[in-house]
Design a protein around this motif. Structure first.
Motif, mmCIF file in Angstrom:
data_model
loop_
_atom_site.group_PDB
_atom_site.id
_atom_site.type_symbol
_atom_site.label_atom_id
_atom_site.label_comp_id
_atom_site.label_asym_id
_atom_site.label_seq_id
_atom_site.Cartn_x
_atom_site.Cartn_y
_atom_site.Cartn_z
ATOM 1 N N ASP A 16 0.862 -1.185 0.000
ATOM 2 C CA ASP A 16 0.000 0.000 0.000
ATOM 3 C C ASP A 16 0.902 1.239 0.000
ATOM 4 O O ASP A 16 1.578 1.526 0.987
ATOM 5 C CB ASP A 16 -0.881 -0.017 1.267
ATOM 6 C CG ASP A 16 -1.924 1.081 1.236
ATOM 7 O OD1 ASP A 16 -1.889 1.904 0.297
ATOM 8 O OD2 ASP A 16 -2.784 1.102 2.142
ATOM 9 N N ARG A 18 -0.227 4.334 -0.665
ATOM 10 C CA ARG A 18 -0.989 5.566 -0.488
ATOM 11 C C ARG A 18 -0.432 6.378 0.678
ATOM 12 O O ARG A 18 -0.154 5.828 1.740
ATOM 13 C CB ARG A 18 -2.466 5.251 -0.258
ATOM 14 C CG ARG A 18 -3.141 4.813 -1.558
ATOM 15 C CD ARG A 18 -4.490 4.261 -1.307
ATOM 16 N NE ARG A 18 -4.426 3.064 -0.479
ATOM 17 C CZ ARG A 18 -5.452 2.308 -0.186
ATOM 18 N NH1 ARG A 18 -6.628 2.608 -0.658
ATOM 19 N NH2 ARG A 18 -5.316 1.248 0.573
ATOM 20 N N ILE A 26 -2.138 9.115 -3.946
ATOM 21 C CA ILE A 26 -3.494 8.999 -3.386
ATOM 22 C C ILE A 26 -4.198 7.744 -3.893
ATOM 23 O O ILE A 26 -5.113 7.258 -3.261
ATOM 24 C CB ILE A 26 -4.359 10.260 -3.652
ATOM 25 C CG1 ILE A 26 -4.387 10.599 -5.140
ATOM 26 C CG2 ILE A 26 -3.891 11.434 -2.840
ATOM 27 C CD1 ILE A 26 -5.492 11.589 -5.497
ATOM 28 N N SER A 27 -3.785 7.252 -5.045
ATOM 29 C CA SER A 27 -4.360 5.979 -5.485
ATOM 30 C C SER A 27 -3.332 5.216 -6.309
ATOM 31 O O SER A 27 -2.383 5.814 -6.836
ATOM 32 C CB SER A 27 -5.644 6.210 -6.284
ATOM 33 O OG SER A 27 -5.341 6.763 -7.534
ATOM 34 N N GLN A 28 -3.535 3.939 -6.407
ATOM 35 C CA GLN A 28 -2.540 3.102 -7.069
ATOM 36 C C GLN A 28 -3.205 1.915 -7.742
ATOM 37 O O GLN A 28 -4.289 1.482 -7.348
ATOM 38 C CB GLN A 28 -1.535 2.598 -6.036
ATOM 39 C CG GLN A 28 -2.185 1.712 -4.984
ATOM 40 C CD GLN A 28 -1.176 1.115 -4.032
ATOM 41 O OE1 GLN A 28 -0.651 1.796 -3.168
ATOM 42 N NE2 GLN A 28 -0.919 -0.175 -4.214
ATOM 43 N N LYS A 29 -2.547 1.438 -8.799
ATOM 44 C CA LYS A 29 -2.935 0.189 -9.462
ATOM 45 C C LYS A 29 -1.655 -0.584 -9.688
ATOM 46 O O LYS A 29 -0.673 0.014 -10.155
ATOM 47 C CB LYS A 29 -3.616 0.480 -10.792
ATOM 48 C CG LYS A 29 -5.126 0.518 -10.680
ATOM 49 C CD LYS A 29 -5.734 0.692 -12.032
ATOM 50 C CE LYS A 29 -7.244 0.909 -11.922
ATOM 51 N NZ LYS A 29 -7.828 1.273 -13.205
ATOM 52 N N LEU A 85 -4.057 -2.691 -6.899
ATOM 53 C CA LEU A 85 -4.496 -2.339 -5.555
ATOM 54 C C LEU A 85 -3.631 -3.055 -4.516
ATOM 55 O O LEU A 85 -3.049 -4.111 -4.820
ATOM 56 C CB LEU A 85 -5.958 -2.737 -5.365
ATOM 57 C CG LEU A 85 -6.956 -1.962 -6.225
ATOM 58 C CD1 LEU A 85 -8.326 -2.584 -6.111
ATOM 59 C CD2 LEU A 85 -7.003 -0.494 -5.805
ATOM 60 N N ARG A 88 -1.499 7.766 -8.865
ATOM 61 C CA ARG A 88 -2.050 9.127 -8.935
ATOM 62 C C ARG A 88 -1.578 9.884 -7.707
ATOM 63 O O ARG A 88 -1.680 9.389 -6.582
ATOM 64 C CB ARG A 88 -3.581 9.087 -8.966
ATOM 65 C CG ARG A 88 -4.102 9.145 -10.400
ATOM 66 C CD ARG A 88 -5.601 9.277 -10.437
ATOM 67 N NE ARG A 88 -6.054 10.476 -9.745
ATOM 68 C CZ ARG A 88 -7.172 10.522 -9.023
ATOM 69 N NH1 ARG A 88 -7.908 9.459 -8.871
ATOM 70 N NH2 ARG A 88 -7.534 11.639 -8.444
#
Lengths: 667, 94
Positions: free
Chosen positions: A614, A616, A643-646, A648, A662
């Motif tokens: 993670d 984030r 703030i976001s990720q791929k 997950l 992102r």
């Protein structure tokens, strides 16, 4: 048997008389009742209404609890809890001698004192306030058994972290009024207000009904949010204690300040003080020495001599100064250097901490210009810290300076300032030349959630020196920790360190001269944080060390240890670790540049299967450090933190997947 | 005479009804008042209990803060064999 007419007439008359009599009595009684009712309800209305209210209702004074003091990390630093106090009604006490004798060992108060308090006809007297839970348990049967003994609940201030930041928090008196430290400075916000609650009683004085509780949050003390971070405070205190004990010092001070806004993240002092048991400590230990004590800064002050030189335009950083081989006469006095030097560049004057170099610089700069630079950094006045008892730094008017005074001032003698004032001046240097106001509280929030006070988070617009000069001095300070500088022990592998040592002789007021055995040994500086974060100025001072006197030997190792742990705590990535990432684009800030415009970085990837972490809240640099081992495409958009990720978090990483991050600067 | 008697009995009937209503109202008012007093006692008890629970909560929070103080956490962490992280030190947990 016939009654005569006369008899029946008499009988009717008697009957009428009886009826008249009864009617008269009834009417009279009714009139009396009405008259009495009139008297009670109309004539004496106010009197009886008041009497009824007195009997039936009462007012209870409610003292709302004092507000909390919270740390920057959200932990409680000072809270209020209800505690029991024991009181007596002496006029109801029957055998004061026996009671006093019985209570004395429980309350730890002399029997004679208790006996004196219990005798007499008074209606109320305190026997002992703020009882411990164990004392309450022992005393409960006493209160049931003896007439005129009872408990009363009162607020008690508790400092859950014990000695942690003891001198910063201060303490309250038994009535919960701030006496020292933040408790005193923020008294008007912390203090809870009072209100009366209307109660209605029954015949047995039991409360039947109470009036509506007012909006309690309005009456409660407000919550004060401190800038102190408990974890940083704890590690700073630990390292300071180690430095003082290792060097057999008398005491010490350590500070960590955010250079951008002056927020104090840690303010440590040794010996420490536990505000929960203030009576056990010597009152001298209550004093926050970092704010209240004036001390001579010694060589840490040389930085400002160099700033004056550069700001005046009379010197450039690569100009040379003749340091006279270690001995130089100013008037009738001779100034010495620890090591003999001939020609030194301006930055080398700082590196080798040359007294003579500094004296010669200020001789050319002049008293007026030097004074102006010092005033720009706030010397000669208070720093404005939100803490009681801050003195102004002592700086005499420049017109009164004799040549020797000017020379002494150039290397930090003849000026007295507090540790906080010195750290605030270095913070200005570390942030590119902007003055900061040191502060211990970031905001105050009411019970209803309104922010009633907030320290401005923005950088001040007031300049202490130009950005160019600040940068040149920063580079000069980095030389101090080189192998041949005065503080190689402050160096931290993988980090750029800038700082200055200080070894100041203490003034012996009995001999009216500087002591040759008592010194303040200090080190002040900072390490470079990852891009986007502000520098944290760290100051360590050991009072009267006995193992060595030099700041580079006594205080620099503690500075180094604090910064190492601080870097770990604040998640700094060292240069070495960053270099290990083998970023193909070469430049340090490439990820930010790419991020700003949206871009794609292709990393060398291995095919080892693992779980997606993670990321984030982390920086893209930190993410790349972990995904760096995979040959995959990394797509980045926005700037700031992730703030976001791929994929997950928790997804099994398989060959062929792309990383998409992102970023946003709003977290 | 009969009409007069009928008229009187009508009034008597009405009076009795009124009296009954009045008595009923008195009982009702007393019952309501009693309920109000009982609820007052109950409310007061609940307030006392709430106050007591808030005090307990405050004490427990203070105790929790004492247990979670950094020095204590560091001591317990060391007992469990944990170490302070180096700068930039990260571990990915499975």
């Amino acid at each position: 048997m016939k009654r005569t007419r006369r008899e029946s007439k008499n009988e009717r008359r008697r009957l009428r008389l009886r009826i008249g009599l009864v009617a008269g009595v009834v009417v009279f009684s009714l009139v009396a009742v009405v008259a009495r009712a009139y008297f009670l309800q109309i004539v004496k209305h106010e009197y009886y209404l008041a009497r009824q209210q007195r009997q039936r209702s009462s007012s209870l004074l409610i003292n709302c609890e004092r507000g909390q003091i919270l740390a920057a990390d959200g932990g409680a630093l000072a809270v209020s809890i209800k505690g029991n106090s024991l009181y007596a009604e002496p006029r109801r006490i029957e055998d004061e001698k026996r009671i006093a004798k019985g209570l004395a060992p429980i309350l730890k108060v002399k029997a004679s004192t208790l006996e004196r308090r219990l005798s007499g006809e008074r209606g109320f007297v305190w026997l002992k306030r703020s009882l411990t839970p164990a004392q309450v348990e022992i005393l409960k049967p006493w209160c049931k058994r003896e007439q005129g003994l009872a408990f009363l609940k009162e607020d008690r201030r508790v400092y859950p972290n014990r000695e942690l930041a003891g001198q910063v928090l201060g303490f309250t008196n038994i009535d919960c009024q701030g006496q020292e430290g933040l408790e005193r400075h923020y008294e008007k916000y912390l203090q809870g207000r009072q209100f009366y609650l209307e109660l209605e009683h029954d015949a047995r004085r039991q409360v039947v009904e109470s009036s509506q509780y007012p909006e309690i949050d309005y009456y409660k003390g407000k919550t004060v949010y401190s800038t102190i971070d408990r974890h940083l405070q704890a590690l700073t205190e630990q390292e300071l204690e180690a430095a003082v004990t290792e060097n057999r010092g008398k005491g010490g001070i350590a500070l960590v300040m955010n250079s951008d806004d002056g927020a104090i993240l840690a303010m440590a002092q040794y010996p420490r003080f536990n505000p929960n048991s203030k009576r056990k400590n010597n009152p001298a230990m209550w004093r926050n020495r970092a704010v209240a004590d004036l001390l001579e800064p010694g060589s840490t002050f040389k930085v400002f001599t160099l700033i004056a030189a550069l700001e005046s335009g009379l010197f450039k950083i690569d100009d040379f100064v003749d340091c006279e081989e270690g001995s130089y006469k100013v008037g009738r006095r001779t100034i010495h250097d620890t090591h003999e030097h001939s020609l030194l560049r301006l930055d080398e004057v700082l590196k080798y901490s040359s007294n003579i170099g500094c004296s010669k610089i200020v001789e050319r700069v002049g008293a007026e210009r030097f004074d102006a630079v010092l005033k720009n950094f706030g010397f000669g006045s208070r720093s404005g810290i939100d803490f009681p008892h801050e003195p102004s730094s002592r700086l005499r008017p420049w017109r009164e300076w004799r040549p020797i005074d000017l020379s002494n001032l150039a290397f930090g003698q003849g000026i007295a300032l507090t540790s906080v004032q010195l750290v605030a001046a270095y913070a200005a240097l570390a942030n590119g030349g902007y003055r900061v106001t040191p502060h211990l509280v970031s905001k105050v929030v009411s019970g209803a959630g309104w922010t009633v006070y907030e320290h401005p988070a923005k950088k001040s617009a007031q300049r202490a020196c130009s950005a160019v000069v600040a940068q040149q001095i920063d580079q000069a300070l980095a030389l101090v920790v080189e192998d041949d500088g005065t503080a190689p022990q402050a160096r931290i592998p993988g980090f750029r360190v800038a700082g200055k040592t200080g070894t100041a002789q203490k003034f012996d007021s009995t001999k009216k001269s500087y002591s040759h055995s008592d010194y303040w040994s200090s080190f002040i500086g900072y390490i470079d944080p990852p891009a986007g974060q502000s520098r944290k100025v760290v100051y360590v001072m050991v009072d009267e060390p006995r193992s060595s006197i030099y700041g580079g030997v006594v205080a620099a190792p503690a500075f180094q240890r604090i910064n190492r742990r601080l870097a770990g705590y604040l998640n700094y990535t060292s240069e070495a670790e960053f270099a290990n990432l083998e970023m193909p684009l070469g430049e340090e800030n490439t990820d930010h540049m790419m991020a700003e415009h949206g871009g794609e970085i292709v990393e060398n990837l291995t095919q080892t299967a693992r779980v997606m972490p993670d990321f984030r809240g982390q920086t893209i640099r930190e993410a790349l450090a972990l995904v760096g081992g995979y040959r995959r495409s990394v797509k980045i958009s926005g700037q700031g933190r992730i703030i976001s990720q791929k994929p997950l978090p928790g997804t099994m990483l398989e060959p062929g997947l792309d990383f998409v991050f992102r970023l946003s600067s709003e977290i | 005479m009969a009409a007069k008697k009928g008229h009187q009995s009508q009034w008597g009937w009405l009076n009795s009804c009124l009296l009954l209503v009045m008595v009923g109202m008195i009982f009702y008012c007393s019952w309501i008042n009693n309920k109000i007093v009982a609820r007052g006692y109950q409310l007061n008890d609940l307030r006392e209990e709430e106050k007591h629970l808030i005090e307990e909560q405050d004490k427990l929070q203070a105790e929790l803060a004492t247990l979670k103080r950094p020095q204590n956490l560091a001591r317990l962490a060391r007992l469990l064999g944990l170490k302070e992280p180096r700068p930039g030190h990260k571990m990915v947990l499975p």
